[in-house]
Design a protein around this motif. Sequence first.
Motif, mmCIF file in Angstrom:
data_model
loop_
_atom_site.group_PDB
_atom_site.id
_atom_site.type_symbol
_atom_site.label_atom_id
_atom_site.label_comp_id
_atom_site.label_asym_id
_atom_site.label_seq_id
_atom_site.Cartn_x
_atom_site.Cartn_y
_atom_site.Cartn_z
ATOM 1 N N MET A 1 12.218 35.068 -18.315
ATOM 2 C CA MET A 1 13.123 34.281 -19.148
ATOM 3 C C MET A 1 14.346 33.873 -18.338
ATOM 4 O O MET A 1 14.802 34.600 -17.459
ATOM 5 C CB MET A 1 13.546 35.094 -20.372
ATOM 6 N N TRP A 2 14.854 32.703 -18.657
ATOM 7 C CA TRP A 2 16.044 32.220 -17.972
ATOM 8 C C TRP A 2 17.271 33.064 -18.348
ATOM 9 O O TRP A 2 17.437 33.447 -19.506
ATOM 10 C CB TRP A 2 16.334 30.775 -18.344
ATOM 11 N N MET A 3 18.126 33.313 -17.360
ATOM 12 C CA MET A 3 19.437 33.913 -17.575
ATOM 13 C C MET A 3 20.477 32.917 -17.074
ATOM 14 O O MET A 3 20.386 32.454 -15.932
ATOM 15 C CB MET A 3 19.585 35.232 -16.825
ATOM 16 N N LEU A 4 21.453 32.609 -17.913
ATOM 17 C CA LEU A 4 22.488 31.655 -17.536
ATOM 18 C C LEU A 4 23.810 32.386 -17.353
ATOM 19 O O LEU A 4 24.398 32.904 -18.303
ATOM 20 C CB LEU A 4 22.640 30.574 -18.606
ATOM 21 N N HIS A 5 24.263 32.435 -16.102
ATOM 22 C CA HIS A 5 25.569 33.021 -15.799
ATOM 23 C C HIS A 5 26.639 31.978 -16.113
ATOM 24 O O HIS A 5 26.601 30.852 -15.599
ATOM 25 C CB HIS A 5 25.643 33.406 -14.320
ATOM 26 N N GLN A 6 27.619 32.360 -16.931
ATOM 27 C CA GLN A 6 28.646 31.407 -17.371
ATOM 28 C C GLN A 6 29.828 32.171 -17.948
ATOM 29 O O GLN A 6 29.764 33.383 -18.149
ATOM 30 C CB GLN A 6 28.063 30.487 -18.441
ATOM 31 N N ASP A 40 25.961 40.688 -6.748
ATOM 32 C CA ASP A 40 24.716 40.032 -7.152
ATOM 33 C C ASP A 40 24.943 38.563 -7.465
ATOM 34 O O ASP A 40 24.118 37.705 -7.127
ATOM 35 C CB ASP A 40 24.108 40.729 -8.370
ATOM 36 N N PHE A 41 26.073 38.281 -8.102
ATOM 37 C CA PHE A 41 26.371 36.881 -8.432
ATOM 38 C C PHE A 41 26.642 36.082 -7.160
ATOM 39 O O PHE A 41 26.148 34.964 -7.007
ATOM 40 C CB PHE A 41 27.569 36.801 -9.373
ATOM 41 N N TRP A 42 27.415 36.641 -6.247
ATOM 42 C CA TRP A 42 27.719 35.929 -5.004
ATOM 43 C C TRP A 42 26.454 35.727 -4.161
ATOM 44 O O TRP A 42 26.329 34.728 -3.448
ATOM 45 C CB TRP A 42 28.776 36.693 -4.203
ATOM 46 N N ALA A 43 25.521 36.641 -4.270
ATOM 47 C CA ALA A 43 24.257 36.470 -3.553
ATOM 48 C C ALA A 43 23.456 35.322 -4.145
ATOM 49 O O ALA A 43 22.781 34.575 -3.428
ATOM 50 C CB ALA A 43 23.449 37.763 -3.606
ATOM 51 N N ALA A 44 23.550 35.174 -5.492
ATOM 52 C CA ALA A 44 22.821 34.084 -6.155
ATOM 53 C C ALA A 44 23.456 32.737 -5.861
ATOM 54 O O ALA A 44 22.756 31.727 -5.709
ATOM 55 C CB ALA A 44 22.776 34.321 -7.661
ATOM 56 N N ASN A 45 24.771 32.699 -5.766
ATOM 57 C CA ASN A 45 25.469 31.448 -5.446
ATOM 58 C C ASN A 45 26.640 31.733 -4.524
ATOM 59 O O ASN A 45 27.715 32.141 -4.986
ATOM 60 C CB ASN A 45 25.970 30.757 -6.717
ATOM 61 N N PRO A 46 26.489 31.529 -3.219
ATOM 62 C CA PRO A 46 27.569 31.807 -2.271
ATOM 63 C C PRO A 46 28.830 30.990 -2.530
ATOM 64 O O PRO A 46 29.902 31.345 -2.015
ATOM 65 C CB PRO A 46 26.941 31.440 -0.920
ATOM 66 N N GLU A 54 19.061 31.652 -13.599
ATOM 67 C CA GLU A 54 18.123 32.513 -12.883
ATOM 68 C C GLU A 54 16.888 32.837 -13.716
ATOM 69 O O GLU A 54 16.985 33.025 -14.932
ATOM 70 C CB GLU A 54 18.792 33.853 -12.543
ATOM 71 N N ASP A 55 15.766 32.912 -13.052
ATOM 72 C CA ASP A 55 14.558 33.515 -13.604
ATOM 73 C C ASP A 55 14.088 34.508 -12.544
ATOM 74 O O ASP A 55 13.453 34.135 -11.553
ATOM 75 C CB ASP A 55 13.476 32.467 -13.886
ATOM 76 N N ARG A 56 14.427 35.763 -12.728
ATOM 77 C CA ARG A 56 14.185 36.756 -11.683
ATOM 78 C C ARG A 56 12.702 37.040 -11.494
ATOM 79 O O ARG A 56 12.271 37.370 -10.382
ATOM 80 C CB ARG A 56 14.959 38.032 -11.996
ATOM 81 N N GLU A 57 11.923 36.921 -12.567
ATOM 82 C CA GLU A 57 10.487 37.158 -12.427
ATOM 83 C C GLU A 57 9.845 36.119 -11.501
ATOM 84 O O GLU A 57 8.932 36.435 -10.738
ATOM 85 C CB GLU A 57 9.809 37.138 -13.792
ATOM 86 N N ARG A 58 10.325 34.886 -11.600
ATOM 87 C CA ARG A 58 9.780 33.822 -10.743
ATOM 88 C C ARG A 58 10.594 33.628 -9.464
ATOM 89 O O ARG A 58 10.307 32.743 -8.663
ATOM 90 C CB ARG A 58 9.734 32.506 -11.531
ATOM 91 N N ARG A 59 11.629 34.440 -9.302
ATOM 92 C CA ARG A 59 12.499 34.379 -8.121
ATOM 93 C C ARG A 59 13.108 32.984 -7.943
ATOM 94 O O ARG A 59 13.109 32.421 -6.849
ATOM 95 C CB ARG A 59 11.733 34.807 -6.868
ATOM 96 N N ILE A 60 13.613 32.463 -9.054
ATOM 97 C CA ILE A 60 14.278 31.164 -9.028
ATOM 98 C C ILE A 60 15.752 31.374 -9.354
ATOM 99 O O ILE A 60 16.098 32.057 -10.322
ATOM 100 C CB ILE A 60 13.668 30.197 -10.066
ATOM 101 N N ALA A 61 16.636 30.804 -8.544
ATOM 102 C CA ALA A 61 18.074 30.806 -8.818
ATOM 103 C C ALA A 61 18.587 29.398 -8.564
ATOM 104 O O ALA A 61 18.509 28.899 -7.432
ATOM 105 C CB ALA A 61 18.800 31.817 -7.938
ATOM 106 N N LEU A 62 19.066 28.762 -9.612
ATOM 107 C CA LEU A 62 19.541 27.384 -9.527
ATOM 108 C C LEU A 62 21.060 27.353 -9.680
ATOM 109 O O LEU A 62 21.610 27.983 -10.579
ATOM 110 C CB LEU A 62 18.893 26.538 -10.622
ATOM 111 N N CYS A 63 21.716 26.595 -8.809
ATOM 112 C CA CYS A 63 23.174 26.478 -8.826
ATOM 113 C C CYS A 63 23.579 25.010 -8.937
ATOM 114 O O CYS A 63 22.812 24.126 -8.553
ATOM 115 C CB CYS A 63 23.785 27.057 -7.549
ATOM 116 N N ASP A 64 24.777 24.785 -9.453
ATOM 117 C CA ASP A 64 25.352 23.464 -9.650
ATOM 118 C C ASP A 64 24.758 22.831 -10.916
ATOM 119 O O ASP A 64 23.539 22.697 -11.047
ATOM 120 C CB ASP A 64 25.123 22.542 -8.463
#
Length: 223
Positions: A1-6, A40-46, A54-64
């Motif tokens: 499932m998608w997780m949205l950091h905000q 962890d957040f800085w690793a996902a988006n420097p 993020e979808d950690r199961e699919r190893r997807i992290a999208l930024c911007d």
Amino acid sequence: MWMLHQFPLCPFSRKVRLLMGEKGIGYELVRTDPWDAGDDFWAANPAGRVPVLEDRERRIALCDSRAICEYLEETVDKSPLINGTAANRAEIRRLVALFDETLFGDVTMPLLHERMKKRLVMREPPDSRVLREAMKLAHAHLDYLDWLVDNRSWLAGSQMSVADLAAAAHISVADYLGGIDWKGHDSTRGWYYAFKSRPSFRALLAERMDGIRPPEQYADLDG
């Protein structure tokens, strides 16, 4: 499932949330204040900015936010929000850039800095001169939005698009922070009040930033 950091008053996160709501995409909200984020957040988006999807199961992290919106538009075949002819899609993208760069720089960012960051992070009083200038520039942007609303069915053309979502996201944050004076802007006010009555907007209107209360009209749906 998608997780949205905000965090609640991030206009770019709000744009993504509106798009996901319009498309019926499920996600989990993760409260992430960039000024107090972990490794962890800085690793996902420097770049250290929200939103991050993020979808950690699919190893997807999208930024911007623009990249996230484009990804979801390309992968979710429901309720297209970058639509129409090639020229119309270019106009949608032009307006999104205008709102995310110029409206943000002139209005949303100064309001966030003076009325949110200074209060919650820096523990300093706001600069009234900066606030007056931001509210003055808000009128110029609302004048342009009035023209768009008066000449088109939606901001970019005949259908709702991500341009409407972007504008509404920035206006909602400015409105929360008391930076919008609707006097003389009935066209944009009518468009915005109709837009914020949509189901995708309800969660935004209910959310609050710790220690900062919006004006009474913020959650008003009656126009």
